[in-house]
Design an enzyme around this catalytic site. Structure first.
Site, PDB file in Angstrom:
ATOM      1  CG  ASN A 197      -2.217  -0.702   0.964  1.00 51.70           C
ATOM      2  OD1 ASN A 197      -2.853  -0.454  -0.054  1.00 51.70           O
ATOM      3  ND2 ASN A 197      -2.626  -1.569   1.881  1.00 51.70           N
ATOM      4  CG  HIS A 241      -7.155  -0.940  -1.877  1.00 43.41           C
ATOM      5  ND1 HIS A 241      -8.165  -1.779  -1.462  1.00 43.41           N
ATOM      6  CD2 HIS A 241      -6.176  -1.050  -0.953  1.00 43.41           C
ATOM      7  CE1 HIS A 241      -7.804  -2.380  -0.339  1.00 43.41           C
ATOM      8  NE2 HIS A 241      -6.603  -1.947  -0.004  1.00 43.41           N
TER       9      HIS A 241
END
Ligand code: NAD
Ligand code: MLT
Length: 301
Positions: A118, A170
């Site tokens: 991430n 996301h």
């Protein structure tokens, strides 16, 4: 098929385990910078493979030079967020790791690269920008399954009755693509409280992290399905993030797309105008943050 797993922490282990138990991999290469971690994980996987009578070859290593001739590479290397943190807060720290990998991995691997670290979509964009190699991000397929599971629970229907996708970035900016959401192929309309559903999809990973220290079983299973669809050319429709060309950059935004040995075509044209508008707005927001953050990374980019 040879699959490389870059990072053998919590999520890297879960994905590798699920993929190997699927039995469709000839060889797996496990790499991490923590001394002896991938080597001991190799033993764990060998024991599991023996129990399943599977012949996959596994090698754990701390040397990036051993990661070679992979067809698919799954990247989970990097810091996870702590409770209360935004995934985008990990940008600078993880971009440095991803930039290093983007320089090294393509030297020995002509693979399709799957980003998991991430903020996953931006890390995929950086990896592709620096390596020139086709890269996807697991994107909103994770949110998509969170959405379906929650609607099934609330309406007390089997989860396979629920269709629909989440798109965009996301994380907190993910958008439920309501024009795709259905129950037994009928549009969902007002059968659910949309705000409540959206809140669940965005909040549940943070709530899991608070108690369990990280998300593993959900994403680990969902991401295995992405890997499988690519390796076995299953051509499933999934909401993963693939490269879009916007202004002067490649940006990774999720929308329903056919996932096989090639990615595409996208089903974006089947969305209604409102959902398409949300995707454009997510792309612009992504671009603004991404450009600003790239600016802070002069040293590596
Ligand atoms: P973790 O700390 O358990 O594991 C990360 C691993 O990366 C560690 O073992 C670390 O040694 C390794 N690492 C660090 N630098 C490396 C390098 N240069 N090369 C190889 N390995 C390196 O964390 P985790 O819970 O496994 O999460 C990893 C990443 O995946 C985080 O960024 C997290 O936010 C992300 N994640 C994404 C999803 C998703 O759905 N996309 C789901 C879960 C976790
Ligand atoms: C997830 O959605 O499970 C991952 O992105 C991990 C996180 O929430 O930080």
């Amino acid at each position: 098929t040879t699959i490389g797993f870059i990072g053998t922490g919590k999520i890297g282990q879960t994905i590798a385990f699920n993929v190997l138990m699927g039995g469709y991999t000839d060889e797996a290469i496990l790499y991490d910078i923590i001394p002896d971690l991938p080597q001991k994980f190799e033993h764990e996987l060998r024991h599991a493979l023996a129990s399943r009578r599977l012949r996959t070859e596994v090698m754990g290593t701390n040397s990036l030079e051993d990661v070679s001739s992979c067809d698919v590479i799954v990247i989970t290397a990097g810091k996870p967020r702590k409770p209360g943190m935004d995934r985008r807060n990990l940008f600078v720290e993880n971009a440095k790791i991803i930039a290093g990998l983007a320089r090294e991995l393509p030297k020995r691997n002509d693979a399709i690269y799957i980003m998991v670290s991430n903020p996953v979509d931006m890390m995929a964009s950086i990896f592709m920008k620096l390596s020139g190699k086709y890269t996807i991000s697991t994107g909103d397929q994770v949110e998509t399954m969170r959405l379906r599971s929650y609607i099934a629970k609330v309406l007390k229907v089997p989860v396979n009755y629920v269709g629909g996708y989440v798109g965009g970035e996301h994380g907190d900016d993910a958008v439920v693509l309501w024009s795709t959401v259905s129950i037994k192929d009928e549009p969902v309309r007002d059968k659910v409280n949309k705000e409540e559903v959206e809140k669940y999809v965005k909040d549940i990973p943070g709530d899991i992290i608070k108690v369990m220290g990280g998300t593993t079983w959900g994403p680990g299973t969902i991401i295995e399905e992405i890997v499988r669809s690519i390796v076995l050319n299953e051509n499933k429709v999934m909401s993963i993030a693939f490269p879009h060309y916007f202004e002067d950059e490649i940006v990774h935004i999720s929308e329903p797309v056919v996932v096989g040995s090639k990615i595409g075509p996208s089903l974006e044209s089947l969305l209604d105008e409102k959902d398409r508008w949300h995707l454009i707005s997510a792309t612009k927001d992504f671009y603004t943050f991404y450009k600003e953050s790239l600016g802070k990374l002069q040293i590596v980019v």
